[in-house]
Design a protein around this motif. Structure first.
Motif, PDB file in Angstrom:
ATOM      1  N   VAL A 189       2.298   1.594  -3.558  1.00  0.00           N
ATOM      2  CA  VAL A 189       1.248   1.989  -4.507  1.00  0.00           C
ATOM      3  C   VAL A 189       0.894   3.464  -4.312  1.00  0.00           C
ATOM      4  N   ALA A 190       0.847   3.925  -3.071  1.00  0.00           N
ATOM      5  CA  ALA A 190       0.540   5.339  -2.800  1.00  0.00           C
ATOM      6  C   ALA A 190       1.595   6.255  -3.416  1.00  0.00           C
ATOM      7  N   GLN A 243       0.829  -1.208   0.000  1.00  0.00           N
ATOM      8  CA  GLN A 243       0.000   0.000   0.000  1.00  0.00           C
ATOM      9  C   GLN A 243       0.864   1.260   0.000  1.00  0.00           C
ATOM     10  N   PRO A 268       0.458   9.100 -13.062  1.00  0.00           N
ATOM     11  CA  PRO A 268      -0.428   9.808 -13.994  1.00  0.00           C
ATOM     12  C   PRO A 268       0.116  11.186 -14.391  1.00  0.00           C
ATOM     13  N   SER A 308      -1.798  -3.887  -9.203  1.00  0.00           N
ATOM     14  CA  SER A 308      -1.528  -3.695  -7.777  1.00  0.00           C
ATOM     15  C   SER A 308      -2.767  -3.193  -7.049  1.00  0.00           C
ATOM     16  N   LYS A 309      -3.427  -2.209  -7.635  1.00  0.00           N
ATOM     17  CA  LYS A 309      -4.651  -1.668  -7.022  1.00  0.00           C
ATOM     18  C   LYS A 309      -5.717  -2.758  -6.882  1.00  0.00           C
ATOM     19  N   PHE A 344       0.501  -0.976 -12.291  1.00  0.00           N
ATOM     20  CA  PHE A 344      -0.154  -0.140 -11.284  1.00  0.00           C
ATOM     21  C   PHE A 344      -1.597  -0.609 -11.050  1.00  0.00           C
ATOM     22  N   LEU A 345      -2.356  -0.792 -12.131  1.00  0.00           N
ATOM     23  CA  LEU A 345      -3.756  -1.211 -11.995  1.00  0.00           C
ATOM     24  C   LEU A 345      -3.875  -2.597 -11.359  1.00  0.00           C
ATOM     25  N   ALA A 383       3.447   5.573  -6.105  1.00  0.00           N
ATOM     26  CA  ALA A 383       3.265   5.507  -7.554  1.00  0.00           C
ATOM     27  C   ALA A 383       2.022   6.272  -7.997  1.00  0.00           C
ATOM     28  N   GLU A 384       0.979   6.196  -7.201  1.00  0.00           N
ATOM     29  CA  GLU A 384      -0.292   6.831  -7.554  1.00  0.00           C
ATOM     30  C   GLU A 384      -0.162   8.345  -7.664  1.00  0.00           C
ATOM     31  N   LYS A 385       0.711   8.933  -6.867  1.00  0.00           N
ATOM     32  CA  LYS A 385       0.917  10.386  -6.913  1.00  0.00           C
ATOM     33  C   LYS A 385       1.668  10.831  -8.159  1.00  0.00           C
ATOM     34  N   TRP A 434       2.960   8.038 -17.217  1.00  0.00           N
ATOM     35  CA  TRP A 434       3.166   6.598 -17.163  1.00  0.00           C
ATOM     36  C   TRP A 434       4.468   6.139 -17.830  1.00  0.00           C
TER      37      TRP A 434
END
Length: 191
Positions: A101-102, A98, A109, A143-144, A140-141, A104-106, A113
């Motif tokens: 992923v947090a 988590q 996008p 992992s989510k 990424f997707l 990467a999420e920042k 990518w």
């Protein structure tokens, strides 16, 4: 012989049960303890540490794409994120996944990518990175999705077969015994 930490191999040793549970936990403990080096600003380093100077010239043939902390020489590859997530779920360490992923999420996008990131901490988009990479987006997707439904992950990894491990470990012992305890098999290191 190259003694660096290779992330992909270590993650798949966890996922495919090539390591003992103790070794698998130790690998994730190492990643957590060396978070700034192995994860940094963008998960995850393909290998650590990077080769430099003469080692770099000999090993890579002076390939300019593989300068230290770039591409296959210590670059950060977001596609490794799903494999890290899978290993973390298997070992009951979802908080590590988590956290990655947090991060990467920042960035992903906003950064379009990219394929990989450069520098010791993965701070900058790779100097030769291609944008809108399917494997970056898919990693990424995935992992989510795995974090949202960890049960799904069980279809993608193997559980340890202690009976088989027992046979393998005991077959390697020099005392000639055909069987030994499962506890001994769990604690042995297989090469």
């Amino acid at each position: 012989m190259d003694f660096r930490f290779f992330t992909l191999g270590n993650l798949w040793s966890i996922v495919s049960s090539l390591g003992t549970p103790r070794q698998n936990q130790a690998t994730l403990n190492l990643i957590e303890a060396k978070w700034d080096d192995l994860v940094g600003h963008m998960p995850l380093k393909i290998c650590y540490p990077a080769l430099d100077n003469e080692e770099w010239r000999i090993t890579t043939g002076s390939d300019p794409k593989n300068t230290h902390w770039s591409y296959h020489n210590g670059g950060s590859w977001p596609t490794l994120l799903w494999q890290f997530t899978l290993a973390c779920i298997k070992m009951g360490r979802t908080e590590l996944a988590q956290k990655a992923v947090a991060l990467a999420e920042k960035r992903l996008p906003v950064d379009s990518w990219p394929e990989y990131y450069d520098t010791r901490t993965g701070k900058f988009i790779g100097k030769q990175a291609r944008m809108y990479q399917t494997w970056t987006i898919a990693g990424f997707l995935t992992s989510k999705m795995l974090l949202k439904d960890p049960e799904t992950a069980s279809r993608l990894f193997w559980e340890e077969d202690y009976e088989l491990l027992d046979i393998c470990v005991c077959g390697l012992s020099k005392n000639g015994r055909k069987r030994c305890s499962r506890g001994a098999a769990r604690s042995q290191i297989l090469v």
